[in-house]
Design a protein around this motif. Sequence first.
Motif, PDB file in Angstrom:
ATOM      1  N   SER A 130       0.840  -1.202   0.000  1.00  0.00           N
ATOM      2  CA  SER A 130       0.000   0.000   0.000  1.00  0.00           C
ATOM      3  C   SER A 130       0.875   1.251   0.000  1.00  0.00           C
ATOM      4  O   SER A 130       2.059   1.199   0.353  1.00  0.00           O
ATOM      5  N   LYS A 131       0.262   2.367  -0.358  1.00  0.00           N
ATOM      6  CA  LYS A 131       0.944   3.657  -0.314  1.00  0.00           C
ATOM      7  C   LYS A 131       1.371   3.971   1.123  1.00  0.00           C
ATOM      8  O   LYS A 131       2.466   4.478   1.359  1.00  0.00           O
ATOM      9  N   GLU A 132       0.519   3.633   2.090  1.00  0.00           N
ATOM     10  CA  GLU A 132       0.818   3.922   3.488  1.00  0.00           C
ATOM     11  C   GLU A 132       2.062   3.166   3.962  1.00  0.00           C
ATOM     12  O   GLU A 132       2.903   3.722   4.666  1.00  0.00           O
ATOM     13  N   LEU A 133       2.187   1.900   3.561  1.00  0.00           N
ATOM     14  CA  LEU A 133       3.370   1.122   3.952  1.00  0.00           C
ATOM     15  C   LEU A 133       4.622   1.652   3.268  1.00  0.00           C
ATOM     16  O   LEU A 133       5.697   1.690   3.865  1.00  0.00           O
ATOM     17  N   ARG A 134       4.480   2.084   2.029  1.00  0.00           N
ATOM     18  CA  ARG A 134       5.622   2.694   1.327  1.00  0.00           C
ATOM     19  C   ARG A 134       6.050   3.969   2.036  1.00  0.00           C
ATOM     20  O   ARG A 134       7.229   4.181   2.302  1.00  0.00           O
ATOM     21  N   ASP A 135       5.075   4.818   2.354  1.00  0.00           N
ATOM     22  CA  ASP A 135       5.389   6.079   3.020  1.00  0.00           C
ATOM     23  C   ASP A 135       6.023   5.849   4.384  1.00  0.00           C
ATOM     24  O   ASP A 135       6.972   6.546   4.767  1.00  0.00           O
ATOM     25  N   ALA A 137       7.824   3.205   5.259  1.00  0.00           N
ATOM     26  CA  ALA A 137       9.184   2.715   5.009  1.00  0.00           C
ATOM     27  C   ALA A 137      10.117   3.870   4.660  1.00  0.00           C
ATOM     28  O   ALA A 137      11.262   3.917   5.120  1.00  0.00           O
ATOM     29  N   VAL A 138       9.636   4.812   3.874  1.00  0.00           N
ATOM     30  CA  VAL A 138      10.456   5.949   3.453  1.00  0.00           C
ATOM     31  C   VAL A 138      10.684   6.919   4.614  1.00  0.00           C
ATOM     32  O   VAL A 138      11.808   7.358   4.850  1.00  0.00           O
ATOM     33  N   GLU A 139       9.620   7.250   5.348  1.00  0.00           N
ATOM     34  CA  GLU A 139       9.709   8.271   6.391  1.00  0.00           C
ATOM     35  C   GLU A 139      10.283   7.748   7.706  1.00  0.00           C
ATOM     36  O   GLU A 139      11.163   8.369   8.293  1.00  0.00           O
ATOM     37  N   LYS A 140       9.806   6.599   8.164  1.00  0.00           N
ATOM     38  CA  LYS A 140      10.217   6.074   9.470  1.00  0.00           C
ATOM     39  C   LYS A 140      11.518   5.275   9.387  1.00  0.00           C
ATOM     40  O   LYS A 140      12.360   5.372  10.272  1.00  0.00           O
ATOM     41  N   TYR A 141      11.654   4.475   8.317  1.00  0.00           N
ATOM     42  CA  TYR A 141      12.811   3.582   8.210  1.00  0.00           C
ATOM     43  C   TYR A 141      13.839   4.054   7.181  1.00  0.00           C
ATOM     44  O   TYR A 141      14.826   3.372   6.937  1.00  0.00           O
ATOM     45  N   HIS A 142      13.600   5.205   6.573  1.00  0.00           N
ATOM     46  CA  HIS A 142      14.551   5.814   5.635  1.00  0.00           C
ATOM     47  C   HIS A 142      14.930   4.845   4.510  1.00  0.00           C
ATOM     48  O   HIS A 142      16.114   4.650   4.211  1.00  0.00           O
ATOM     49  N   ALA A 143      13.913   4.243   3.889  1.00  0.00           N
ATOM     50  CA  ALA A 143      14.125   3.199   2.876  1.00  0.00           C
ATOM     51  C   ALA A 143      14.950   3.675   1.688  1.00  0.00           C
ATOM     52  O   ALA A 143      15.765   2.917   1.169  1.00  0.00           O
TER      53      ALA A 143
END
Length: 168
Positions: A130-135, A137-143
């Motif tokens: 989902s978009k939420e899981l992507r976001d 990963a990017v914001e919290k885990y610095h993917a």
Amino acid sequence: MSATGQEVPEQSANADREVVISRIIDAPRELVFEAFTEVRHLSRWWGPEGFSTTTRAFEFRVGGVWDFVMHGPDGTDYQEWITWTDILPPQRIAMLHGESRDDPNAFDSVLTLERDGAATLIEMRTMFPSKELRDEAVEKYHAIEGGQQTLGNLAAYIAEIVRKGAED
């Protein structure tokens, strides 16, 4: 074609769920591919800067599993689990990556390796459920930064192999 007559790349309908990272590595793609296929290599470079990896199980084949723990520089352990879903040596590796075998938030990643002269262009394309899981990963885990650092670690590791090979 656009109004200017130039072709415009088509954007994926799922672009809001995707992270794409690429890098040119100064080595033949067979060597880059090998760095993904053997745990003795993976344990030396996998993960962002400051992370280390402990492997519990590793079998590189379609349906095989890599069960491992990533140890963060702050002492946090991250349970990780990958199953290989498609392997086309030396140009493509596809995997499902999560925290465990039944992780509902697991994501798909496809690595492609293309020749670029004597070098290799590696692209890591990750699709989240989902978009939420992507976001997250990017914001919290610095993917994105973590993925760039991981490919940087791979490039440095392979440069070391190439250098040692030239010395022999």
